[in-house]
Scaffold this motif. Structure first.
Motif, PDB file in Angstrom:
ATOM      1  N   GLY A   1       0.858  -1.183   0.000  1.00  0.00           N
ATOM      2  CA  GLY A   1       0.000   0.000   0.000  1.00  0.00           C
ATOM      3  C   GLY A   1       0.892   1.229   0.000  1.00  0.00           C
ATOM      4  O   GLY A   1       1.830   1.324  -0.775  1.00  0.00           O
ATOM      5  N   GLY A   2       0.677   2.151   0.935  1.00  0.00           N
ATOM      6  CA  GLY A   2       1.546   3.320   1.019  1.00  0.00           C
ATOM      7  C   GLY A   2       2.602   3.194   2.097  1.00  0.00           C
ATOM      8  O   GLY A   2       3.315   4.159   2.381  1.00  0.00           O
ATOM      9  N   ASP A   3       2.703   2.009   2.719  1.00  0.00           N
ATOM     10  CA  ASP A   3       3.600   1.857   3.870  1.00  0.00           C
ATOM     11  C   ASP A   3       4.912   1.185   3.485  1.00  0.00           C
ATOM     12  O   ASP A   3       4.944   0.300   2.637  1.00  0.00           O
ATOM     13  CB  ASP A   3       2.905   1.003   4.948  1.00  0.00           C
ATOM     14  CG  ASP A   3       1.658   1.665   5.487  1.00  0.00           C
ATOM     15  OD1 ASP A   3       1.752   2.851   5.862  1.00  0.00           O
ATOM     16  OD2 ASP A   3       0.598   1.000   5.519  1.00  0.00           O
ATOM     17  N   THR A   4       5.988   1.621   4.156  1.00  0.00           N
ATOM     18  CA  THR A   4       7.311   1.068   3.871  1.00  0.00           C
ATOM     19  C   THR A   4       8.051   0.818   5.182  1.00  0.00           C
ATOM     20  O   THR A   4       7.944   1.609   6.110  1.00  0.00           O
ATOM     21  CB  THR A   4       8.130   2.083   3.033  1.00  0.00           C
ATOM     22  OG1 THR A   4       7.444   2.309   1.817  1.00  0.00           O
ATOM     23  CG2 THR A   4       9.519   1.557   2.712  1.00  0.00           C
ATOM     24  N   VAL A   5       8.798  -0.276   5.233  1.00  0.00           N
ATOM     25  CA  VAL A   5       9.651  -0.532   6.393  1.00  0.00           C
ATOM     26  C   VAL A   5      11.049  -0.893   5.888  1.00  0.00           C
ATOM     27  O   VAL A   5      11.191  -1.504   4.823  1.00  0.00           O
ATOM     28  CB  VAL A   5       9.055  -1.628   7.315  1.00  0.00           C
ATOM     29  CG1 VAL A   5       9.072  -2.996   6.657  1.00  0.00           C
ATOM     30  CG2 VAL A   5       9.760  -1.664   8.658  1.00  0.00           C
ATOM     31  N   ARG A   6      12.085  -0.474   6.628  1.00  0.00           N
ATOM     32  CA  ARG A   6      13.460  -0.730   6.217  1.00  0.00           C
ATOM     33  C   ARG A   6      13.909  -2.140   6.592  1.00  0.00           C
ATOM     34  O   ARG A   6      13.659  -2.606   7.707  1.00  0.00           O
ATOM     35  CB  ARG A   6      14.400   0.266   6.898  1.00  0.00           C
ATOM     36  CG  ARG A   6      15.086   1.221   5.954  1.00  0.00           C
ATOM     37  CD  ARG A   6      16.218   1.946   6.638  1.00  0.00           C
ATOM     38  NE  ARG A   6      17.407   1.120   6.794  1.00  0.00           N
ATOM     39  CZ  ARG A   6      18.176   0.706   5.793  1.00  0.00           C
ATOM     40  NH1 ARG A   6      17.916   1.037   4.551  1.00  0.00           N
ATOM     41  NH2 ARG A   6      19.233  -0.049   6.020  1.00  0.00           N
ATOM     42  N   VAL A   7      14.580  -2.796   5.675  1.00  0.00           N
ATOM     43  CA  VAL A   7      15.237  -4.072   5.945  1.00  0.00           C
ATOM     44  C   VAL A   7      16.695  -3.758   6.238  1.00  0.00           C
ATOM     45  O   VAL A   7      17.393  -3.186   5.399  1.00  0.00           O
ATOM     46  CB  VAL A   7      15.140  -5.017   4.729  1.00  0.00           C
ATOM     47  CG1 VAL A   7      15.936  -6.295   4.962  1.00  0.00           C
ATOM     48  CG2 VAL A   7      13.683  -5.336   4.417  1.00  0.00           C
ATOM     49  N   ALA A   8      17.159  -4.098   7.452  1.00  0.00           N
ATOM     50  CA  ALA A   8      18.547  -3.789   7.827  1.00  0.00           C
ATOM     51  C   ALA A   8      19.519  -4.722   7.121  1.00  0.00           C
ATOM     52  O   ALA A   8      20.588  -4.317   6.686  1.00  0.00           O
ATOM     53  CB  ALA A   8      18.720  -3.897   9.339  1.00  0.00           C
ATOM     54  N   GLU A   9      19.123  -5.988   6.990  1.00  0.00           N
ATOM     55  CA  GLU A   9      20.020  -6.982   6.410  1.00  0.00           C
ATOM     56  C   GLU A   9      19.246  -8.252   6.086  1.00  0.00           C
ATOM     57  O   GLU A   9      18.374  -8.660   6.851  1.00  0.00           O
ATOM     58  CB  GLU A   9      21.126  -7.319   7.432  1.00  0.00           C
ATOM     59  CG  GLU A   9      22.158  -8.298   6.919  1.00  0.00           C
ATOM     60  CD  GLU A   9      23.099  -8.794   8.023  1.00  0.00           C
ATOM     61  OE1 GLU A   9      22.672  -8.845   9.187  1.00  0.00           O
ATOM     62  OE2 GLU A   9      24.245  -9.130   7.698  1.00  0.00           O
ATOM     63  N   ALA A  10      19.574  -8.864   4.940  1.00  0.00           N
ATOM     64  CA  ALA A  10      19.003 -10.172   4.614  1.00  0.00           C
ATOM     65  C   ALA A  10      19.976 -11.247   5.067  1.00  0.00           C
ATOM     66  O   ALA A  10      21.192 -11.101   4.914  1.00  0.00           O
ATOM     67  CB  ALA A  10      18.760 -10.281   3.109  1.00  0.00           C
ATOM     68  N   LEU A  11      19.425 -12.316   5.643  1.00  0.00           N
ATOM     69  CA  LEU A  11      20.288 -13.381   6.137  1.00  0.00           C
ATOM     70  C   LEU A  11      19.607 -14.740   5.986  1.00  0.00           C
ATOM     71  O   LEU A  11      18.416 -14.823   5.702  1.00  0.00           O
ATOM     72  CB  LEU A  11      20.727 -13.104   7.571  1.00  0.00           C
ATOM     73  CG  LEU A  11      19.755 -13.162   8.752  1.00  0.00           C
ATOM     74  CD1 LEU A  11      20.469 -12.682  10.009  1.00  0.00           C
ATOM     75  CD2 LEU A  11      18.521 -12.360   8.546  1.00  0.00           C
ATOM     76  N   MET A  12      20.378 -15.808   6.156  1.00  0.00           N
ATOM     77  CA  MET A  12      19.827 -17.143   6.008  1.00  0.00           C
ATOM     78  C   MET A  12      18.913 -17.458   7.184  1.00  0.00           C
ATOM     79  O   MET A  12      19.183 -17.075   8.313  1.00  0.00           O
ATOM     80  CB  MET A  12      20.951 -18.189   5.997  1.00  0.00           C
ATOM     81  CG  MET A  12      21.896 -18.111   4.837  1.00  0.00           C
ATOM     82  SD  MET A  12      21.143 -18.567   3.275  1.00  0.00           S
ATOM     83  CE  MET A  12      20.953 -20.337   3.512  1.00  0.00           C
ATOM     84  N   ALA A  13      17.849 -18.197   6.894  1.00  0.00           N
ATOM     85  CA  ALA A  13      16.978 -18.709   7.948  1.00  0.00           C
ATOM     86  C   ALA A  13      16.616 -20.134   7.550  1.00  0.00           C
ATOM     87  O   ALA A  13      16.732 -20.506   6.377  1.00  0.00           O
ATOM     88  CB  ALA A  13      15.729 -17.841   8.086  1.00  0.00           C
ATOM     89  N   ALA A  14      16.216 -20.930   8.514  1.00  0.00           N
ATOM     90  CA  ALA A  14      15.861 -22.315   8.209  1.00  0.00           C
ATOM     91  C   ALA A  14      14.860 -22.808   9.233  1.00  0.00           C
ATOM     92  O   ALA A  14      14.848 -22.343  10.373  1.00  0.00           O
ATOM     93  CB  ALA A  14      17.110 -23.197   8.225  1.00  0.00           C
TER      94      ALA A  14
END
Ligand SMILES: [Zn+2]
Length: 288
Positions: free
Chosen positions: A59-72
């Motif tokens: 929509g009109g909302d945004t949030v910052r991603v600090a870092e992408a990392l592995m998850a399992a």
């Protein structure tokens, strides 16, 4: 059963659309998992290239991603992130995911079932891609520049030269437009047939050889690309670079430039302050 995250960074994507499959909060912060993402995550077992940063929006909302990392997530339902993952990348009994770490709590609109748009910070991704390609090229040039110092055959690198990189590299840290690599020059390397004494006394000449080689490769403007065996984060990927000496192919989970002509320069400096530890610092500048 959860399904593995589909990744699109190896095709060069920096934006994408996805369905949020889980939002977890824990010691690592808030982790958002999406069914498909353009974000490149830092690897938890060989953390050479940092994870992408960027934004998630709806929509009109945004949030910052600090870092992408592995998850399992294990078959028993245990969810783990980054260095807390207790098994090697791709281990059986786990479903492999990309986590998007937020600094704070997830906003209300961001929950399992939300459709979102994902955007990677392009300037930083481009800088990291240049840093990663420069790192591989510098390693290949290093192997070539010390090829005469082997008294035994140590195995071949991606260009068929004696594999100093494979024998001695102990860590590789990539950043925007550069990298720092550490090589162990201890007893075991000497026993493998490497002449560390001559290397130490000819360090300046070796550095010049590497820099001359890197300049020649940039002038050749070879193509560079990633080939993936499949669409998930744990499918094997290889970096291909068609250098004048041959097609260099290296197993690699990172991102790369599309052509070596994207560089104005790549140079290295060699440091042997600790005679047991060679530190190679690689610096690149963009042609654009
Ligand atoms: Zn790599």
């Amino acid at each position: 059963m959860p399904t593995p995250t589909i990744v699109t960074f190896s095709g060069g994507a920096v934006t994408g659309e996805g369905l949020v499959t889980r939002v977890e909060s824990g010691s690592a912060g808030t982790i958002v998992v999406v069914d498909a993402t353009p974000f490149h995550p830092v690897d938890h077992t060989w953390p050479d290239q940092p994870g992408d940063d960027g934004t998630i929006a709806a929509g009109g909302d945004t949030v910052r991603v600090a870092e992408a990392l592995m998850a399992a997530v294990s078959d028993e339902g245990a969810f783990a992130v980054g260095s807390d993952i207790p098994v090697k990348r791709g281990a059986e009994g786990w479903t492999w995911l990309v986590g998007h770490r937020l600094d704070g709590a997830a906003p209300g609109w961001l929950a399992a079932g939300s459709r979102v748009n994902l955007s990677v910070d392009v300037a930083r991704r481009d800088g990291l891609s240049r840093g990663h390609t420069a790192c591989h090229l510098a390693s290949l040039a290093l192997d070539l520049a010390v090829a005469d110092l082997w008294r035994k055959e140590p195995g071949e690198d991606a260009l068929g030269n004696p594999d100093f990189e494979g024998r001695a590299n102990q860590s590789s840290r990539i950043h925007e437009d550069g990298a720092v690599d550490e090589y162990r020059l201890g007893k075991s390397l000497r026993r493998a047939g490497f002449d560390t004494e001559t290397f130490a006394t000819t360090l300046v000449e070796r550095e010049q050889r590497i820099n001359t080689q890197l300049a020649a490769w940039i002038a050749a403007g070879s193509s560079s690309r990633i080939e993936a065996e499949g669409p998930t984060i744990v499918d094997r990927r290889r970096w291909h670079c068609e250098l004048p000496e041959g097609d260099a192919v290296i197993l690699c989970g990172g991102t790369h430039v599309e052509s070596v002509s994207e560089f104005a320069s790549i140079t290295v400096s060699l440091d042997l302050t600790d005679p047991q530890l060679l530190v190679m610092t690689t610096s690149a500048t963009s042609a654009a």
